[in-house]
Scaffold this active site. Sequence first.
Site, PDB file in Angstrom:
ATOM      1  CB  SER A 159      17.326   3.466 -34.504  1.00 51.29           C
ATOM      2  OG  SER A 159      18.064   4.290 -33.675  1.00 51.29           O
ATOM      3  CG  HIS A 215      17.280   6.999 -35.901  1.00 52.44           C
ATOM      4  ND1 HIS A 215      16.448   6.746 -34.926  1.00 52.44           N
ATOM      5  CD2 HIS A 215      16.458   7.389 -36.826  1.00 52.44           C
ATOM      6  CE1 HIS A 215      15.194   6.996 -35.347  1.00 52.44           C
ATOM      7  NE2 HIS A 215      15.413   7.591 -36.559  1.00 52.44           N
ATOM      8  CG  ASP A 227      11.559   8.102 -36.639  1.00 53.48           C
ATOM      9  OD1 ASP A 227      10.518   8.470 -37.064  1.00 53.48           O
ATOM     10  OD2 ASP A 227      12.603   8.040 -37.095  1.00 53.48           O
TER      11      ASP A 227
END
Length: 199
Positions: free
Chosen positions: A19, A46, A139
């Site tokens: 991310s 992301h 995540d």
Amino acid sequence: MTVRNHPHRQFDAIVIGTSAGGVEALSRILPALPANQTVAVLVVVHVPRERPSLLTEIFSYKCAMTVDEAIDKAHIEPGHIYFAPADYHLLVDSGPQIALSVDDAVQFSRPSIDVLFESAADVFGKRLTGVLLTGGNEDGAAGLAYIARCGGMTVLQDPAEAAVAAMPEGALKIMQPTHVLPLDEIAILLRNIVSTTVQ
């Protein structure tokens, strides 16, 4: 930490999740992978949902491997890097083939790293390597742990080096990866995997 060779392990796929800080991290890893190999690479980053991802364009000219945006129902080909498109979960289905989904966000994210990791582990099992890099939420932690339970190799960026440490730290709360490494050593490890793996 020293990179250990795995001469008796064979791998069909590598899944990578990241991310915040991820484009820079991937720029140190993906260009290290050689073109003449038998492993597919699937990547979730992301990215903002409201506009198309530019990751394919960014990495196509940097990488020896073929770089594609993932397309639903496409067969997963060795020698290719597949990026999840914006606002779609990227999954691995039997075949192996790509599946895209607009199911609810996981850990506030779509695409979700957990979704990719868990679906890939179900298909590839012990022939999968999972890599979790810098990021600002947790995540990928559960997904990396699931890869380990399915017999795959797990690789975590050293949190001390990560641009944002929350993602690798989240994984360390629930599991002990096979490797915890700085980016340059992750690149060496993955290059060794794709250079020596034989189908």
